[in-house]
Design an enzyme around this catalytic site. Sequence first.
Site, PDB file in Angstrom:
ATOM      1  N   ASP A 206       2.627  -4.819   0.808  1.00  0.00           N
ATOM      2  CA  ASP A 206       3.962  -5.348   1.083  1.00  0.00           C
ATOM      3  C   ASP A 206       4.838  -4.196   1.581  1.00  0.00           C
ATOM      4  O   ASP A 206       5.936  -3.968   1.087  1.00  0.00           O
ATOM      5  CB  ASP A 206       4.550  -5.987  -0.174  1.00  0.00           C
ATOM      6  CG  ASP A 206       5.805  -6.814   0.111  1.00  0.00           C
ATOM      7  OD1 ASP A 206       5.947  -7.306   1.245  1.00  0.00           O
ATOM      8  OD2 ASP A 206       6.642  -6.953  -0.799  1.00  0.00           O
ATOM      9  N   ASP A 223       6.769  -0.237  -5.635  1.00  0.00           N
ATOM     10  CA  ASP A 223       6.367  -1.636  -5.762  1.00  0.00           C
ATOM     11  C   ASP A 223       5.014  -1.935  -5.111  1.00  0.00           C
ATOM     12  O   ASP A 223       4.932  -2.479  -4.014  1.00  0.00           O
ATOM     13  CB  ASP A 223       7.435  -2.561  -5.182  1.00  0.00           C
ATOM     14  CG  ASP A 223       7.187  -4.022  -5.563  1.00  0.00           C
ATOM     15  OD1 ASP A 223       6.236  -4.282  -6.326  1.00  0.00           O
ATOM     16  OD2 ASP A 223       7.939  -4.887  -5.089  1.00  0.00           O
TER      17      ASP A 223
END
Length: 334
Positions: A206, A223
Amino acid sequence: MSNLLDHSSDFAFQGLTPDIVVNALESVGLYPASGLLALNSYENRVYQFTDDDRKRYVAKFYRPSRWTTEQIQEELNFAEELAQAEVPAVSALALQGQRLHEFDGYRFCVYPSVGGRAFEPNDLDELERLGRQIGRMHAVAKAGRFESRETMTYDGFVAQSVVELKQSELLPAELKEAFFAILDPLAERLKDTPLNQFEFQRLHGDCHIGNILQYDDKLTFVDFDDCRSGPALQDLWMMLSGPKEEQTLQLDALVCGYEDFCDFDTEQVVLIEPLRSFRIIQYMAWLSRRWQDSAFQRAFPWFAESRYWEQQILALKEQLAGLDDAPLNLGFNG
């Protein structure tokens, strides 16, 4: 970790009270001296706090039933592997000898709080610098492999998402026919996406500018919740925007920096528009699937409005047309 919550609805955060969060942190030797500041995360629950040692930390509580313990452990191991190789990546702290913990059915980990802002590349030189960092990350990623994390597939990104959208009650009845009149042929075309023609490797998964923090001149990856195996381009294409000519220059700069550390198969450029379509379709299905979670209703109120779905019909039409365009022609020759 044998007493994990098993909620088929996957919306179990209503049981994650502030008392449970604090007790969970105390169970690993941390004692919040400040309030719990909820950070901008929807898939999981993430809180920033100051401990009694006056240091700032971030605690991440995983959404029950989304990932297995083995998959979460691989995420944490990958980030730590990058950090050990001096690739700027935020790695979970080892507390009481481990990075992944469980309390009252919730799995969680704790990170040091890292300062910075979302990276906003203003010119091609900054994109080349970003490409260099992604190349560093991929050089480490290619040295190992995931055993439990998901792999990028048409079924996982598109086919399952189409099923979800056809079951969704959020799509206005008056727009359903027009919506699926474009989604169905786009999904059919995407079956031919040549993913398997390219080498798969470990990915951030991502990798967009919101998951890259800049502090002074340092860029840090954060993340890794969606890390998976797939083609290298998946961690590059989301940096591209604007007309095709601009995207060509942007990708050229990214690859120029990338190849300082890692070879890039330029044939992967044929995947850019298919992967963009994958993400658009998966994103709609993700919001639909999570809509029962009140955090999503507060953050994305427009998702239930007709105007949003009208815009998506136009976006899907553009993607279907874009699949017929010639791929970007890189000017970088290594």
